[in-house]
Every structure is written in structure tokens, then in C-alpha cells.
Design a protein around this motif. Structure first.
Motif, PDB file in Angstrom:
ATOM      1  N   VAL A  54       0.881  -1.167   0.000  1.00 17.65           N
ATOM      2  CA  VAL A  54       0.000   0.000   0.000  1.00 17.65           C
ATOM      3  C   VAL A  54       0.924   1.224   0.000  1.00 17.65           C
ATOM      4  O   VAL A  54       1.579   1.512   1.008  1.00 17.65           O
ATOM      5  N   GLU A  55       0.994   1.910  -1.125  1.00 15.83           N
ATOM      6  CA  GLU A  55       1.911   3.042  -1.261  1.00 15.83           C
ATOM      7  C   GLU A  55       1.137   4.346  -1.262  1.00 15.83           C
ATOM      8  O   GLU A  55       0.167   4.511  -1.988  1.00 15.83           O
ATOM      9  N   GLY A  56       1.582   5.287  -0.446  1.00 16.48           N
ATOM     10  CA  GLY A  56       0.915   6.578  -0.424  1.00 16.48           C
ATOM     11  C   GLY A  56       1.328   7.426   0.751  1.00 16.48           C
ATOM     12  O   GLY A  56       1.849   6.923   1.752  1.00 16.48           O
ATOM     13  N   GLY A  57       1.104   8.716   0.622  1.00 15.07           N
ATOM     14  CA  GLY A  57       1.434   9.637   1.695  1.00 15.07           C
ATOM     15  C   GLY A  57       2.931   9.874   1.810  1.00 15.07           C
ATOM     16  O   GLY A  57       3.733   9.420   0.997  1.00 15.07           O
ATOM     17  N   THR A  58       3.298  10.587   2.851  1.00 15.15           N
ATOM     18  CA  THR A  58       4.695  10.867   3.145  1.00 15.15           C
ATOM     19  C   THR A  58       5.119  10.096   4.378  1.00 15.15           C
ATOM     20  O   THR A  58       4.310   9.426   5.022  1.00 15.15           O
ATOM     21  N   PHE A  59       6.388  10.204   4.722  1.00 14.92           N
ATOM     22  CA  PHE A  59       6.870   9.558   5.946  1.00 14.92           C
ATOM     23  C   PHE A  59       6.143  10.123   7.161  1.00 14.92           C
ATOM     24  O   PHE A  59       5.868   9.418   8.124  1.00 14.92           O
ATOM     25  N   ASP A  60       5.779  11.389   7.111  1.00 17.85           N
ATOM     26  CA  ASP A  60       5.033  11.993   8.212  1.00 17.85           C
ATOM     27  C   ASP A  60       3.619  11.425   8.319  1.00 17.85           C
ATOM     28  O   ASP A  60       3.024  11.425   9.401  1.00 17.85           O
ATOM     29  N   ASP A  61       3.077  10.937   7.191  1.00 16.89           N
ATOM     30  CA  ASP A  61       1.704  10.411   7.182  1.00 16.89           C
ATOM     31  C   ASP A  61       1.608   8.939   7.575  1.00 16.89           C
ATOM     32  O   ASP A  61       0.528   8.458   7.948  1.00 16.89           O
ATOM     33  N   ILE A  62       2.715   8.219   7.445  1.00 17.47           N
ATOM     34  CA  ILE A  62       2.635   6.765   7.406  1.00 17.47           C
ATOM     35  C   ILE A  62       2.061   6.167   8.689  1.00 17.47           C
ATOM     36  O   ILE A  62       1.341   5.151   8.655  1.00 17.47           O
ATOM     37  N   PHE A  63       2.317   6.776   9.835  1.00 16.95           N
ATOM     38  CA  PHE A  63       1.824   6.193  11.078  1.00 16.95           C
ATOM     39  C   PHE A  63       0.363   6.550  11.341  1.00 16.95           C
ATOM     40  O   PHE A  63      -0.347   5.798  12.016  1.00 16.95           O
ATOM     41  N   ASP A  64      -0.098   7.667  10.786  1.00 11.87           N
ATOM     42  CA  ASP A  64      -1.539   7.936  10.804  1.00 11.87           C
ATOM     43  C   ASP A  64      -2.276   6.847  10.032  1.00 11.87           C
ATOM     44  O   ASP A  64      -3.342   6.360  10.453  1.00 11.87           O
ATOM     45  N   LEU A  65      -1.712   6.453   8.901  1.00 10.49           N
ATOM     46  CA  LEU A  65      -2.342   5.427   8.062  1.00 10.49           C
ATOM     47  C   LEU A  65      -2.283   4.054   8.726  1.00 10.49           C
ATOM     48  O   LEU A  65      -3.227   3.267   8.634  1.00 10.49           O
ATOM     49  N   LEU A  66      -1.170   3.768   9.407  1.00  8.72           N
ATOM     50  CA  LEU A  66      -1.072   2.502  10.136  1.00  8.72           C
ATOM     51  C   LEU A  66      -2.095   2.461  11.265  1.00  8.72           C
ATOM     52  O   LEU A  66      -2.758   1.438  11.492  1.00  8.72           O
ATOM     53  N   ALA A  67      -2.265   3.582  11.958  1.00  6.41           N
ATOM     54  CA  ALA A  67      -3.258   3.656  13.034  1.00  6.41           C
ATOM     55  C   ALA A  67      -4.670   3.457  12.500  1.00  6.41           C
ATOM     56  O   ALA A  67      -5.523   2.862  13.169  1.00  6.41           O
ATOM     57  N   ALA A  68      -4.910   3.937  11.278  1.00  3.32           N
ATOM     58  CA  ALA A  68      -6.235   3.809  10.658  1.00  3.32           C
ATOM     59  C   ALA A  68      -6.446   2.445  10.008  1.00  3.32           C
ATOM     60  O   ALA A  68      -7.477   2.219   9.359  1.00  3.32           O
ATOM     61  N   LYS A  69      -5.487   1.540  10.159  1.00  2.00           N
ATOM     62  CA  LYS A  69      -5.558   0.171   9.632  1.00  2.00           C
ATOM     63  C   LYS A  69      -5.646   0.140   8.103  1.00  2.00           C
ATOM     64  O   LYS A  69      -6.277  -0.743   7.525  1.00  2.00           O
ATOM     65  N   GLU A  70      -4.949   1.087   7.461  1.00  2.00           N
ATOM     66  CA  GLU A  70      -4.876   1.070   6.001  1.00  2.00           C
ATOM     67  C   GLU A  70      -3.944  -0.051   5.521  1.00  2.00           C
ATOM     68  O   GLU A  70      -4.008  -0.473   4.375  1.00  2.00           O
ATOM     69  N   PHE A  71      -3.081  -0.520   6.402  1.00  2.00           N
ATOM     70  CA  PHE A  71      -2.170  -1.632   6.124  1.00  2.00           C
ATOM     71  C   PHE A  71      -1.744  -2.218   7.464  1.00  2.00           C
ATOM     72  O   PHE A  71      -2.155  -1.736   8.534  1.00  2.00           O
ATOM     73  N   ASP A  72      -0.900  -3.272   7.423  1.00  4.15           N
ATOM     74  CA  ASP A  72      -0.605  -4.024   8.640  1.00  4.15           C
ATOM     75  C   ASP A  72       0.721  -3.669   9.313  1.00  4.15           C
ATOM     76  O   ASP A  72       0.876  -3.892  10.519  1.00  4.15           O
ATOM     77  N   TYR A  73       1.675  -3.167   8.554  1.00  2.00           N
ATOM     78  CA  TYR A  73       2.981  -2.899   9.161  1.00  2.00           C
ATOM     79  C   TYR A  73       3.774  -1.922   8.296  1.00  2.00           C
ATOM     80  O   TYR A  73       3.480  -1.705   7.117  1.00  2.00           O
ATOM     81  N   VAL A  74       4.786  -1.333   8.926  1.00  2.00           N
ATOM     82  CA  VAL A  74       5.780  -0.491   8.269  1.00  2.00           C
ATOM     83  C   VAL A  74       7.132  -1.154   8.491  1.00  2.00           C
ATOM     84  O   VAL A  74       7.408  -1.662   9.583  1.00  2.00           O
ATOM     85  N   ALA A  75       7.980  -1.184   7.471  1.00  2.00           N
ATOM     86  CA  ALA A  75       9.310  -1.790   7.586  1.00  2.00           C
ATOM     87  C   ALA A  75      10.377  -0.718   7.386  1.00  2.00           C
ATOM     88  O   ALA A  75      10.389  -0.039   6.355  1.00  2.00           O
ATOM     89  N   LEU A  76      11.269  -0.589   8.367  1.00  7.26           N
ATOM     90  CA  LEU A  76      12.332   0.408   8.312  1.00  7.26           C
ATOM     91  C   LEU A  76      13.674  -0.247   8.588  1.00  7.26           C
ATOM     92  O   LEU A  76      13.753  -1.315   9.211  1.00  7.26           O
ATOM     93  N   GLY A  77      14.755   0.404   8.138  1.00  7.38           N
ATOM     94  CA  GLY A  77      16.089  -0.118   8.347  1.00  7.38           C
ATOM     95  C   GLY A  77      16.426  -0.238   9.825  1.00  7.38           C
ATOM     96  O   GLY A  77      16.048   0.603  10.642  1.00  7.38           O
TER      97      GLY A  77
END
Length: 294
Positions: A164-187
Motif C-alpha cells: 500500500v503506497e501513499g502519503g509521506t513519511f510523516d503520514d505513514i503512522f496515521d495510516l497505520l493507526a487507521a488500519k490502512e495496512f498491517d505494518y511499516v518496515a524500516l532499516g
């Protein structure tokens, strides 16, 4: 957006104003873009460039670096050498934003490929779900959230993952909280700082403790196409700091006990291919990944 420029030069241990004598007049002036990344990466890459240039002074002369840490849009980043006037910056090898752009690749991977060791930020309620997953097939049934324009998106799609691609890095955790996807992967090198500065405030996320995704994801210097002498200088300097131990010391300073603290060797491992690697690095593999196989 207003640029924030910091200048540093030979013998400076941190980014500070370069004050020189008459020799400064003949210094090579290098425009270094160091935006669009976490502070921990900015610091490491600043110190690495400093060390590389200092190691090449005898052969290539003195230097002054103007560091620009402003964040750029995707289109601005793709024009970093033309519109933004940068001479050098660090990014992942094969960055798709540069695909059609003239540039010089310095094909010596930085930071031992640690950025390709990806850990997950998930909702706390889903921790048992991730702990139970043992197969790649089951993992691919979940969805990963990736900010728009990140190179990771095409890489994960190539490997059959649900992106699920979209938003900025600043947006990504809002989207995770809203259950738009299941996880974020970072280095692994930046996940703790990213979690503390961006995710912890939600109080509903956790760094998942059992899973490691790995793909060869080399950080490299890219240089302005009209600056082949600078590219040669960086190659010479990188070789020198590899041989004299400075590169290893900077890596250890940047990571500390991170590998043990995050338990990288003890996690279940899912390997992905990286179709973005340029031909010079097609066979690249992180030495840390080699160690985990021993």
C-alpha cells in the motif's frame, strides 16, 4: 522552502563553520545534500563524507563542504543535481528517482548494508499475529505501508508482497493507526529513532520483536555528472578509510550494540531480491547477512 546550509571543512570533527587561511581559497567547494532521511542517518553520512574527504587531502587537496539538510519532494529529489545544484548525496543504489538522470555512481556500499535489514513497526494488538507467522506465503498475505516514491515499493512488489503506497513519511503512522495496512518496515539502523520521534506518541505501536526482512540495499554516493574528479576522490577516500579502520570505527559509533540490542541474529528471516541494484552491484550482499548465515 528555505534551505538550511551548514559548512564544514578539513580537520572539522563535526559539521561546523570552516575557518581557513589562504589555503581555504584553493579548497574544493562541495555541495552536499543530506535531506530526506532520519537524523541518525544524516549524522553518519555527514561524518563519513568528512572522513572520506580528509583521507584524500594529500592526493586531491583541501575542501569545504556546504551541507543542505532540507527535505525535497520526489520531483525535487530527482532533479537534485540540476535544479538543486548538489554535487553529491547518499541514497540507495538504483534509486528509481534517478533512473533517467545523468549521474556518477560510486559503487562502494556504505554502512555494511544495514539499511537492508528491515524491522517492523506494527499495532500492539497484532503482535501475536506476527509472532505466529512462520512462512513467506503467510507473511505476504499481510500488507506493508510505504511512503509514496520510496524505492522499497517496487522492490516489495517485485517479491510478491502486498504493498500500500501513499502519503509521506510523516503520514505513514496515521495510516497505520487507521488500519490502512498491517505494518511499516524500516532499516535496523534508523527504526529506533523513527519509532521514538514519530510512532511512540500513538501509544498503540510496537517494534515487532521476532521478524527480520533482508534484501541487499546498498547506500552509495551519487555524484553530479560533471564532477568525475569528485567521484574519483570519493573512491580513493573510501578505499583509504576501509584500509585504515576509520570506516569500521564510524559504523560502530553509529550503531553501538544495535545488532545485539535488536536481536537481529535471533529473528526469523525472510529474504527478498532487489531488482533495483545497478549492474556494478548485482552481486552485492551485506557482510552482516553473510555473518548471520555462519
Amino acid at each position: 522552502m528555505k534551505k538550511i546550509i551548514t559548512t564544514f571543512g578539513i580537520f572539522a570533527l563535526t559539521a561546523t563553520l570552516f575557518i581557513g587561511s589562504a589555503s581555504a581559497k584553493s579548497s574544493e567547494v562541495i555541495e552536499f545534500w543530506n535531506g530526506n532521511k532520519t537524523q541518525v542517518r544524516q549524522q553518519y553520512e555527514r561524518q563519513l563524507l568528512q572522513a572520506v574527504l580528509e583521507a584524500s587531502v594529500k592526493k586531491h587537496g583541501n575542501f569545504t563542504v556546504n551541507e543542505d539538510t532540507q527535505n525535497l519532494t520526489n520531483s525535487e529529489e530527482s532533479a537534485v543535481f540540476s535544479d538543486q545544484r548538489a554535487d553529491v548525496f547518499v541514497t540507495v543504489a538504483g534509486n528509481p528517482k534517478l533512473k533517467s538522470k545523468d549521474k556518477i555512481l560510486v559503487a562502494r556500499p556504505l554502512m555494511q548494508g544495514l539499511l537492508g535489514h528491515r524491522l517492523l513497526i506494527v499495532r500492539k494488538q497484532d503482535l501475536p499475529l506476527f509472532a505466529d507467522i512462520q512462512t513467506e506465503k503467510a507473511f505476504k498475505e499481510l500488507s506493508i505501508g510505504i511512503p509514496e516514491g520510496w524505492a522499497d515499493a517496487s522492490l516489495f512488489r517485485h517479491n510478491g508482497y502486498n504493498v500500500v503506497e501513499g502519503g509521506t513519511f510523516d503520514d505513514i503512522f496515521d495510516l497505520l493507526a487507521a488500519k490502512e495496512f498491517d505494518y511499516v518496515a524500516l532499516g535496523a539502523n534508523e527504526i529506533e529513532q523513527a519509532f521514538e520521534s514519530r510512532a511512540a506518541k500513538y501509544e498503540m505501536f510496537s517494534i515487532e520483536p521476532t521478524t527480520l526482512l533482508y534484501y541487499p540495499f546498498a547506500l552509495v554516493f551519487y555524484v553530479h555528472p560533471d564532477k568525475p574528479e569528485l567521484a574519483n576522490r570519493l573512491r580513493d577516500g573510501l578505499k583509504a578509510i576501509d584500509e585504515n579502520g576509520v570506516a569500521q570505527r564510524l559504523f560502530e559509533q553509529a550503531t553501538g550494540d544495535l545488532i545485539e540490542r535488536l536481536g537481529l541474529p535471533d529473528r526469523k528471516l525472510f529474504r527478498l531480491q532487489n531488482p533495483l541494484l545497478p549492474k556494478q552491484l548485482q552481486n552485492y550482499r551485506s557482510p552482516l547477512a553473510e555473518q548471520s548465515d555462519e
